[in-house]
Design a protein around this motif. Sequence first.
Motif, PDB file in Angstrom:
ATOM      1  N   SER A   1     -28.904  11.747  27.245  1.00  0.00           N
ATOM      2  CA  SER A   1     -28.407  13.195  26.669  1.00  0.00           C
ATOM      3  C   SER A   1     -29.840  13.837  26.588  1.00  0.00           C
ATOM      4  CB  SER A   1     -27.488  13.102  25.626  1.00  0.00           C
ATOM      5  OG  SER A   1     -28.260  12.343  24.567  1.00  0.00           O
ATOM      6  N   GLY A   2     -29.398  15.057  26.532  1.00  0.00           N
ATOM      7  CA  GLY A   2     -30.705  15.981  26.044  1.00  0.00           C
ATOM      8  C   GLY A   2     -30.906  17.252  27.197  1.00  0.00           C
ATOM      9  N   LEU A   3     -31.852  17.906  27.094  1.00  0.00           N
ATOM     10  CA  LEU A   3     -32.176  19.055  27.924  1.00  0.00           C
ATOM     11  C   LEU A   3     -33.519  18.442  28.423  1.00  0.00           C
ATOM     12  CD1 LEU A   3     -31.593  21.742  29.640  1.00  0.00           C
ATOM     13  CD2 LEU A   3     -32.834  22.908  27.501  1.00  0.00           C
ATOM     14  N   HIS A   4     -33.584  18.326  29.792  1.00  0.00           N
ATOM     15  CA  HIS A   4     -34.734  17.866  30.482  1.00  0.00           C
ATOM     16  C   HIS A   4     -35.467  18.652  31.514  1.00  0.00           C
ATOM     17  CE1 HIS A   4     -33.422  13.789  28.972  1.00  0.00           C
ATOM     18  NE2 HIS A   4     -32.244  14.280  29.420  1.00  0.00           N
ATOM     19  N   PHE A   5     -36.576  19.375  31.112  1.00  0.00           N
ATOM     20  CA  PHE A   5     -37.174  20.369  31.909  1.00  0.00           C
ATOM     21  C   PHE A   5     -38.183  19.742  32.931  1.00  0.00           C
ATOM     22  CE2 PHE A   5     -36.132  23.151  28.339  1.00  0.00           C
ATOM     23  CZ  PHE A   5     -35.574  24.281  28.748  1.00  0.00           C
ATOM     24  N   GLY A   6     -38.453  20.394  33.833  1.00  0.00           N
ATOM     25  CA  GLY A   6     -39.498  19.768  35.047  1.00  0.00           C
ATOM     26  C   GLY A   6     -39.562  20.825  35.969  1.00  0.00           C
ATOM     27  N   GLU A   7     -40.289  20.115  37.130  1.00  0.00           N
ATOM     28  CA  GLU A   7     -40.567  21.044  38.463  1.00  0.00           C
ATOM     29  C   GLU A   7     -39.667  20.446  39.586  1.00  0.00           C
ATOM     30  OE1 GLU A   7     -43.132  24.283  39.605  1.00  0.00           O
ATOM     31  OE2 GLU A   7     -42.451  23.543  37.626  1.00  0.00           O
ATOM     32  N   TRP A   8     -39.196  21.145  40.399  1.00  0.00           N
ATOM     33  CA  TRP A   8     -38.543  20.680  41.553  1.00  0.00           C
ATOM     34  C   TRP A   8     -39.298  21.173  42.617  1.00  0.00           C
ATOM     35  CZ3 TRP A   8     -34.725  17.790  43.388  1.00  0.00           C
ATOM     36  CH2 TRP A   8     -34.219  18.181  44.489  1.00  0.00           C
ATOM     37  N   TRP A   9     -39.837  20.247  43.517  1.00  0.00           N
ATOM     38  CA  TRP A   9     -40.875  20.556  44.215  1.00  0.00           C
ATOM     39  C   TRP A   9     -40.814  19.712  45.363  1.00  0.00           C
ATOM     40  CZ3 TRP A   9     -45.085  17.058  45.268  1.00  0.00           C
ATOM     41  CH2 TRP A   9     -45.063  15.821  44.291  1.00  0.00           C
ATOM     42  N   GLY A  10     -41.621  20.308  46.685  1.00  0.00           N
ATOM     43  CA  GLY A  10     -41.756  19.468  47.737  1.00  0.00           C
ATOM     44  C   GLY A  10     -41.407  20.237  49.019  1.00  0.00           C
ATOM     45  N   GLN A  11     -40.676  19.715  50.056  1.00  0.00           N
ATOM     46  CA  GLN A  11     -40.302  20.389  51.209  1.00  0.00           C
ATOM     47  C   GLN A  11     -39.498  21.645  50.992  1.00  0.00           C
ATOM     48  OE1 GLN A  11     -36.696  18.728  53.107  1.00  0.00           O
ATOM     49  NE2 GLN A  11     -37.562  18.895  54.882  1.00  0.00           N
ATOM     50  N   GLY A  12     -40.017  22.861  51.673  1.00  0.00           N
ATOM     51  CA  GLY A  12     -39.771  24.273  51.537  1.00  0.00           C
ATOM     52  C   GLY A  12     -39.904  25.046  50.249  1.00  0.00           C
ATOM     53  N   ILE A  13     -40.626  24.613  49.357  1.00  0.00           N
ATOM     54  CA  ILE A  13     -40.633  25.040  48.029  1.00  0.00           C
ATOM     55  C   ILE A  13     -42.379  25.313  47.643  1.00  0.00           C
ATOM     56  CG2 ILE A  13     -40.214  25.219  45.578  1.00  0.00           C
ATOM     57  CD1 ILE A  13     -38.025  22.907  46.197  1.00  0.00           C
ATOM     58  N   GLN A  14     -42.542  26.445  47.393  1.00  0.00           N
ATOM     59  CA  GLN A  14     -44.194  26.976  47.247  1.00  0.00           C
ATOM     60  C   GLN A  14     -44.945  26.080  47.967  1.00  0.00           C
ATOM     61  OE1 GLN A  14     -43.756  29.492  46.056  1.00  0.00           O
ATOM     62  NE2 GLN A  14     -42.630  29.517  43.880  1.00  0.00           N
ATOM     63  N   ARG A  15     -45.935  25.487  47.600  1.00  0.00           N
ATOM     64  CA  ARG A  15     -46.928  24.728  48.369  1.00  0.00           C
ATOM     65  C   ARG A  15     -46.390  23.675  49.343  1.00  0.00           C
ATOM     66  NH1 ARG A  15     -52.439  25.691  45.473  1.00  0.00           N
ATOM     67  NH2 ARG A  15     -51.401  27.119  43.829  1.00  0.00           N
ATOM     68  N   ARG A  16     -45.430  23.278  49.176  1.00  0.00           N
ATOM     69  CA  ARG A  16     -44.709  22.238  49.887  1.00  0.00           C
ATOM     70  C   ARG A  16     -45.411  20.887  49.914  1.00  0.00           C
ATOM     71  NH1 ARG A  16     -41.942  25.807  54.693  1.00  0.00           N
ATOM     72  NH2 ARG A  16     -41.884  27.636  53.320  1.00  0.00           N
ATOM     73  N   TYR A  17     -46.460  20.826  49.535  1.00  0.00           N
ATOM     74  CA  TYR A  17     -47.350  19.510  49.356  1.00  0.00           C
ATOM     75  C   TYR A  17     -47.259  18.546  50.657  1.00  0.00           C
ATOM     76  CZ  TYR A  17     -48.018  20.577  44.711  1.00  0.00           C
ATOM     77  OH  TYR A  17     -48.426  21.450  43.636  1.00  0.00           O
ATOM     78  N   GLY A  18     -47.021  19.112  51.801  1.00  0.00           N
ATOM     79  CA  GLY A  18     -46.727  18.340  53.202  1.00  0.00           C
ATOM     80  C   GLY A  18     -45.658  17.356  52.916  1.00  0.00           C
ATOM     81  N   MET A  19     -44.525  17.414  52.287  1.00  0.00           N
ATOM     82  CA  MET A  19     -43.520  16.644  52.221  1.00  0.00           C
ATOM     83  C   MET A  19     -42.341  16.808  52.888  1.00  0.00           C
ATOM     84  SD  MET A  19     -44.018  16.261  47.923  1.00  0.00           S
ATOM     85  CE  MET A  19     -42.199  15.708  47.842  1.00  0.00           C
ATOM     86  N   THR A  20     -41.563  15.768  53.361  1.00  0.00           N
ATOM     87  CA  THR A  20     -40.187  15.947  54.166  1.00  0.00           C
ATOM     88  C   THR A  20     -39.177  15.758  53.113  1.00  0.00           C
ATOM     89  OG1 THR A  20     -40.525  13.731  54.620  1.00  0.00           O
ATOM     90  CG2 THR A  20     -41.504  15.301  56.101  1.00  0.00           C
ATOM     91  N   GLU A  21     -39.387  15.781  51.854  1.00  0.00           N
ATOM     92  CA  GLU A  21     -38.298  15.705  50.826  1.00  0.00           C
ATOM     93  C   GLU A  21     -38.726  16.306  49.430  1.00  0.00           C
ATOM     94  OE1 GLU A  21     -41.387  12.789  49.456  1.00  0.00           O
ATOM     95  OE2 GLU A  21     -40.505  13.158  51.313  1.00  0.00           O
ATOM     96  N   LYS A  22     -37.757  16.423  48.722  1.00  0.00           N
ATOM     97  CA  LYS A  22     -37.944  17.240  47.502  1.00  0.00           C
ATOM     98  C   LYS A  22     -38.044  16.066  46.404  1.00  0.00           C
ATOM     99  CE  LYS A  22     -35.563  21.558  48.678  1.00  0.00           C
ATOM    100  NZ  LYS A  22     -35.048  21.072  49.986  1.00  0.00           N
ATOM    101  N   ARG A  23     -38.591  16.315  44.983  1.00  0.00           N
ATOM    102  CA  ARG A  23     -38.510  15.670  43.904  1.00  0.00           C
ATOM    103  C   ARG A  23     -38.217  16.499  42.767  1.00  0.00           C
ATOM    104  NH1 ARG A  23     -44.156  12.365  45.293  1.00  0.00           N
ATOM    105  NH2 ARG A  23     -43.383  11.521  47.354  1.00  0.00           N
ATOM    106  N   PHE A  24     -38.166  15.794  41.758  1.00  0.00           N
ATOM    107  CA  PHE A  24     -37.907  16.537  40.396  1.00  0.00           C
ATOM    108  C   PHE A  24     -38.800  15.404  39.553  1.00  0.00           C
ATOM    109  CE2 PHE A  24     -35.900  16.881  36.129  1.00  0.00           C
ATOM    110  CZ  PHE A  24     -35.966  18.113  35.903  1.00  0.00           C
TER     111      PHE A  24
END
Length: 200
Positions: free
Chosen positions: A78-101
């Motif tokens: 339980s709680g409020l969990h802040f983070g970054e949703w990143w990877g495929q199709g988002i901003q720099r993309r990082y050469g990834m084929t998937e997204k991560r949190f």
Amino acid sequence: MSETYTPEFRAWPKTPRLFRDIVITEKIDGTNAAIHIDEDGRVAAQSRTRMITPDADNYGFASWVHRNAEELAHILGSGLHFGEWWGQGIQRRYGMTEKRFSLFNVVRWGTQQNEDGTTMASRAEQSSLVGQVDAVPILYRGVFDQDVIDEQMRELRENGSYAAPGFMNPEGICVYHSQTRSVFKVTLDKNDAGKWETAS
């Protein structure tokens, strides 16, 4: 003669000490997101500016949270969990084929234990979401030191991202200052260009 003026006393706030523990993490270029989990295991998603749903989403984050709600509640608690949703199709993309949190609270992720002795990190490793949910990479933990900050920036520029090894255009770092409980960013782009380099 006018009455004596007696304003309400206001003290100068206590000045925090600069040379206290900091945590330096890689700043990932994605989209800010958070997962709400209540005591009953109910799960919801938000972006930087609003609550989101699979029907009114932000880069598919709410859909991912909705699909994996039970597993995320088990991993994060339980709680409020802040983070970054990143990877495929988002901003720099990082050469990834998937997204991560990737969660910002690296201390809670790796060391805060449940009654059964598990941490978020250990529960994630045993889940079907392994590789999809983690924490931003820790680059340094110790007393504030400008030389260390400058060195971490050089390392990122020369060696690329720790979050996505081989990606040579990382964004920069975040510095969490323990006494002020504040986060500061330093980027490799034109906004901070030369500031950290000339300090060394």
